[in-house]
Design an enzyme around this catalytic site. Structure first.
Site, PDB file in Angstrom:
ATOM      1  N   ASP A 187       0.832  -1.210   0.000  1.00  0.00           N
ATOM      2  CA  ASP A 187       0.000   0.000   0.000  1.00  0.00           C
ATOM      3  C   ASP A 187       0.868   1.261   0.000  1.00  0.00           C
ATOM      4  O   ASP A 187       0.349   2.374  -0.032  1.00  0.00           O
ATOM      5  CB  ASP A 187      -1.039  -0.010   1.127  1.00  0.00           C
ATOM      6  CG  ASP A 187      -0.428  -0.084   2.509  1.00  0.00           C
ATOM      7  OD1 ASP A 187       0.808  -0.219   2.629  1.00  0.00           O
ATOM      8  OD2 ASP A 187      -1.204  -0.004   3.495  1.00  0.00           O
TER       9      ASP A 187
ATOM     10  N   ASP B 265      -1.069  -5.982   0.180  1.00  0.00           N
ATOM     11  CA  ASP B 265      -1.449  -5.347   1.447  1.00  0.00           C
ATOM     12  C   ASP B 265      -2.952  -5.200   1.565  1.00  0.00           C
ATOM     13  O   ASP B 265      -3.637  -4.805   0.614  1.00  0.00           O
ATOM     14  CB  ASP B 265      -0.822  -3.943   1.532  1.00  0.00           C
ATOM     15  CG  ASP B 265       0.479  -3.949   2.304  1.00  0.00           C
ATOM     16  OD1 ASP B 265       0.589  -4.717   3.278  1.00  0.00           O
ATOM     17  OD2 ASP B 265       1.377  -3.184   1.927  1.00  0.00           O
TER      18      ASP B 265
ATOM     19  N   GLU C 147      -1.288  -5.132   9.035  1.00  0.00           N
ATOM     20  CA  GLU C 147      -0.408  -4.549  10.053  1.00  0.00           C
ATOM     21  C   GLU C 147      -0.938  -4.793  11.458  1.00  0.00           C
ATOM     22  O   GLU C 147      -2.101  -4.505  11.746  1.00  0.00           O
ATOM     23  CB  GLU C 147      -0.290  -3.035   9.806  1.00  0.00           C
ATOM     24  CG  GLU C 147       0.359  -2.722   8.469  1.00  0.00           C
ATOM     25  CD  GLU C 147       0.530  -1.226   8.215  1.00  0.00           C
ATOM     26  OE1 GLU C 147       0.249  -0.407   9.124  1.00  0.00           O
ATOM     27  OE2 GLU C 147       0.944  -0.876   7.101  1.00  0.00           O
TER      28      GLU C 147
ATOM     29  N   GLU D  88       9.322  -3.731  10.387  1.00  0.00           N
ATOM     30  CA  GLU D  88       9.647  -2.408   9.836  1.00  0.00           C
ATOM     31  C   GLU D  88      10.158  -1.489  10.945  1.00  0.00           C
ATOM     32  O   GLU D  88       9.495  -1.320  11.981  1.00  0.00           O
ATOM     33  CB  GLU D  88       8.405  -1.796   9.169  1.00  0.00           C
ATOM     34  CG  GLU D  88       8.689  -0.396   8.617  1.00  0.00           C
ATOM     35  CD  GLU D  88       7.746   0.056   7.527  1.00  0.00           C
ATOM     36  OE1 GLU D  88       6.775  -0.661   7.209  1.00  0.00           O
ATOM     37  OE2 GLU D  88       7.990   1.151   6.987  1.00  0.00           O
TER      38      GLU D  88
HETATM   39  O1  KIV Z   1       3.541  -1.109   1.519  1.00  0.00           O
HETATM   40  C1  KIV Z   1       4.725  -1.436   1.553  1.00  0.00           C
HETATM   41  O2  KIV Z   1       5.490  -1.123   0.640  1.00  0.00           O
HETATM   42  C2  KIV Z   1       5.204  -2.181   2.709  1.00  0.00           C
HETATM   43  C3  KIV Z   1       6.674  -2.268   2.979  1.00  0.00           C
HETATM   44  C4  KIV Z   1       6.978  -2.966   4.241  1.00  0.00           C
HETATM   45  C5  KIV Z   1       7.497  -2.839   1.926  1.00  0.00           C
HETATM   46  O3  KIV Z   1       4.424  -2.691   3.448  1.00  0.00           O
END
Ligand code: KIV
Length: 254
Positions: A46, A85, A115, A182
């Protein structure tokens, strides 16, 4: 790894055997390039919101945006596992999470990422129970950037360290095939990597994870905004692209 399609189980099985080099892609040509370069895990991230759609952060990305870009990436029919995502506020409950995950899979994704740790465990479990491979994401959570007022390193306090370890163990126990870490303080990223049986894939989390992931436009130097500190700025393709356009414009105008 098999000669054909990379599966989530194969990414999981890379733990301790081969480091995982993962990159993002948002369209057909980039997915083709990454796949030909042997990248085993491609994420339609995302980060799309910032590096393609011109938004200030990921909170503006919709499920429809993700579907559109997943379809483009999936048309490349990559050998790599194509993950995607789950966008902001599209997995508020277990029921909503499964609905969103199914939309992304119908668009061509083969795994989904969301997440959070224990706070989204019911969602992760429901997605996995519906047969969809799940990739975790802990540490700095970009979808919380507004509440957190910026992108901050996580794991600097003892409470954060313990919370991250508990989250990683919970996601691994639920059946996630890997976890993105991250902006996790490198000693904590190392500790998590040593304590869980699935690969950790770091971004700004030091060298001791089981692999690394980058936003592809940060790697190539074509991201429109500032490029994060953890990225080596070896490639500046935006400058070369600009020079090619100037050269062509001049050739036309002369
Ligand atoms: O959206 C994204 O690019 C991510 C990163 C951790 C690569 O979630």
């Amino acid at each position: 790894m098999s000669a054909n399609k990379v599966t989530a189980a194969e990414i999981r099985g890379m733990k301790g055997r081969r480091r995982v080099a993962a990159l993002t892609a948002y369209d057909f040509p980039m997915t083709k390039i990454l796949d030909a370069a042997g990248i085993p895990l491609i994420l339609v991230g995302d980060s799309l919101g910032m590096v393609v759609l011109g938004h200030p952060d990921t909170t503006h990305v919709t499920v429809a945006d993700m579907e559109h870009h997943i379809r483009a990436a999936a048309r490349a029919r990559p050998h790599a596992l194509l993950a995607a995502d789950m966008p902001y506020r599209s997995y508020e409950s277990a029921v909503e999470a499964v609905q969103t995950a199914h939309r992304l899979i119908a668009a061509g994704a083969e795994a989904v990422k969301a997440e959070g740790g224990r706070s989204i465990l019911p969602q992760a479990r429901a997605i996995l129970a519906s047969g969809i491979p799940f990739l975790g994401h802990l540490g700095m959570l970009p979808q919380s950037v507004l509440e957190e007022k910026g992108y901050h390193v996580k794991g600097k306090t003892e409470a954060e360290r313990r919370g991250l370890l508990a989250d990683a163990e919970a996601l691994a126990g639920a059946g996630a095939f890997a976890i993105v870490l991250e902006l996790v303080a490198p000693p904590v990223a190392r500790e998590i990597t040593q304590s869980i049986p699935i690969p950790t894939i770091g971004i700004g989390a030091g060298r001791d994870c089981d692999g690394e992931i980058l936003v592809v436009t940060d790697l190539l130097g074509t991201s429109p905004g500032e490029i994060p500190r953890h990225v080596k700025k070896n490639w500046r393709l935006a400058e070369q692209m600009g020079a090619a356009v100037v050269e062509w414009r001049r050739s036309v105008e002369e």
